[in-house]
Design a protein around this motif. Structure first.
Motif, short mmCIF file in Angstrom:
data_model
loop_
_atom_site.label_atom_id
_atom_site.label_comp_id
_atom_site.label_asym_id
_atom_site.label_seq_id
_atom_site.Cartn_x
_atom_site.Cartn_y
_atom_site.Cartn_z
N LYS A 282 55.30 47.57 88.80
CA LYS A 282 53.83 47.49 88.80
C LYS A 282 53.36 47.12 90.21
O LYS A 282 54.02 46.37 90.92
CB LYS A 282 53.34 46.44 87.81
CG LYS A 282 53.63 46.79 86.37
CD LYS A 282 53.09 45.75 85.44
CE LYS A 282 53.39 46.15 84.00
NZ LYS A 282 53.00 45.11 83.06
N ASN A 283 52.19 47.64 90.58
CA ASN A 283 51.66 47.25 91.88
C ASN A 283 51.05 45.84 91.79
O ASN A 283 50.88 45.28 90.71
CB ASN A 283 50.68 48.30 92.42
CG ASN A 283 49.40 48.41 91.61
OD1 ASN A 283 48.81 47.41 91.18
ND2 ASN A 283 48.95 49.63 91.39
N ARG A 284 50.72 45.30 92.94
CA ARG A 284 50.22 43.92 93.00
C ARG A 284 48.94 43.72 92.18
O ARG A 284 48.76 42.70 91.52
CB ARG A 284 49.98 43.52 94.46
CG ARG A 284 49.62 42.04 94.59
CD ARG A 284 49.74 41.55 96.01
NE ARG A 284 51.15 41.59 96.37
CZ ARG A 284 51.60 41.76 97.60
NH1 ARG A 284 50.77 41.89 98.60
NH2 ARG A 284 52.88 41.78 97.85
N VAL A 285 48.05 44.70 92.20
CA VAL A 285 46.80 44.59 91.43
C VAL A 285 47.11 44.51 89.94
O VAL A 285 46.55 43.68 89.22
CB VAL A 285 45.85 45.76 91.75
CG1 VAL A 285 44.66 45.76 90.80
CG2 VAL A 285 45.37 45.68 93.20
N GLU A 286 48.01 45.36 89.46
CA GLU A 286 48.38 45.33 88.04
C GLU A 286 49.02 44.00 87.66
O GLU A 286 48.72 43.44 86.59
CB GLU A 286 49.35 46.48 87.73
CG GLU A 286 48.73 47.85 87.82
CD GLU A 286 49.74 48.97 87.77
OE1 GLU A 286 49.42 50.01 87.19
OE2 GLU A 286 50.87 48.81 88.32
N LEU B 163 46.78 33.60 94.10
CA LEU B 163 47.83 34.09 93.23
C LEU B 163 48.83 34.95 93.97
O LEU B 163 48.47 35.88 94.68
CB LEU B 163 47.18 34.89 92.09
CG LEU B 163 48.06 35.38 90.97
CD1 LEU B 163 48.79 34.24 90.29
CD2 LEU B 163 47.19 36.12 89.94
N THR B 164 50.10 34.61 93.79
CA THR B 164 51.22 35.41 94.30
C THR B 164 52.05 35.84 93.11
O THR B 164 52.42 34.99 92.28
CB THR B 164 52.10 34.60 95.27
OG1 THR B 164 51.30 34.13 96.35
CG2 THR B 164 53.24 35.43 95.80
N THR B 165 52.30 37.13 92.98
CA THR B 165 53.09 37.64 91.86
C THR B 165 54.17 38.56 92.41
O THR B 165 53.98 39.23 93.43
CB THR B 165 52.22 38.43 90.87
OG1 THR B 165 51.56 39.48 91.57
CG2 THR B 165 51.20 37.54 90.19
N LYS B 166 55.32 38.59 91.72
CA LYS B 166 56.38 39.52 92.09
C LYS B 166 57.44 39.52 91.00
O LYS B 166 57.52 38.62 90.18
CB LYS B 166 56.98 39.17 93.44
CG LYS B 166 57.70 37.82 93.50
CD LYS B 166 58.23 37.58 94.89
CE LYS B 166 59.01 36.26 94.93
NZ LYS B 166 59.60 36.02 96.24
N ALA B 167 58.27 40.58 91.05
CA ALA B 167 59.43 40.65 90.19
C ALA B 167 60.57 39.86 90.87
O ALA B 167 60.55 39.69 92.09
CB ALA B 167 59.85 42.11 89.99
N PRO B 168 61.52 39.37 90.11
CA PRO B 168 62.63 38.63 90.71
C PRO B 168 63.43 39.52 91.65
O PRO B 168 63.50 40.73 91.46
CB PRO B 168 63.49 38.21 89.51
CG PRO B 168 62.70 38.51 88.29
CD PRO B 168 61.62 39.47 88.66
N ASP B 169 64.05 38.90 92.64
CA ASP B 169 64.89 39.64 93.59
C ASP B 169 66.18 40.09 92.93
O ASP B 169 66.66 39.55 92.01
CB ASP B 169 65.24 38.78 94.81
CG ASP B 169 63.99 38.47 95.64
OD1 ASP B 169 63.06 39.29 95.65
OD2 ASP B 169 63.97 37.39 96.26
#
Length: 80
Positions: free
Chosen positions: A45-49, A74-80
């Motif tokens: 997913k992109n950052r906006v999603e 807000l900072t969001t991301k998938a795990p490395d």
């Protein structure tokens, strides 16, 4: 009324039970926080999603001038 960090985490955790969530009170006033949310569901997913999904989890607590939460960096991301 100001929100406590654990209140914010509980709202996010309800939608992202396996996430790594870090909440920081930026100004010490209970109104200005930063949140880092790392969750596998963000992969692809992109950052906006990603951020829209987290804001939806807050269930309107940031809505308008009457919102309990004034600001959330807000900072969001998938795990490395």
């Amino acid at each position: 009324m100001a929100m406590e960090p654990q209140d914010i985490e509980e709202l996010i955790r309800a939608s992202f039970p396996e996430a790594k969530i870090t909440i920081t009170d930026l100004a010490g006033d209970g109104n200005h926080y930063s949140a880092e949310v790392i969750d596998e569901s963000f992969r692809g997913k992109n950052r906006v999603e990603q951020q829209r999904a987290v804001y939806a989890a807050l269930k309107g607590k940031m809505d308008g001038p009457a919102g309990e939460l004034h600001a959330l960096a807000l900072t969001t991301k998938a795990p490395d």
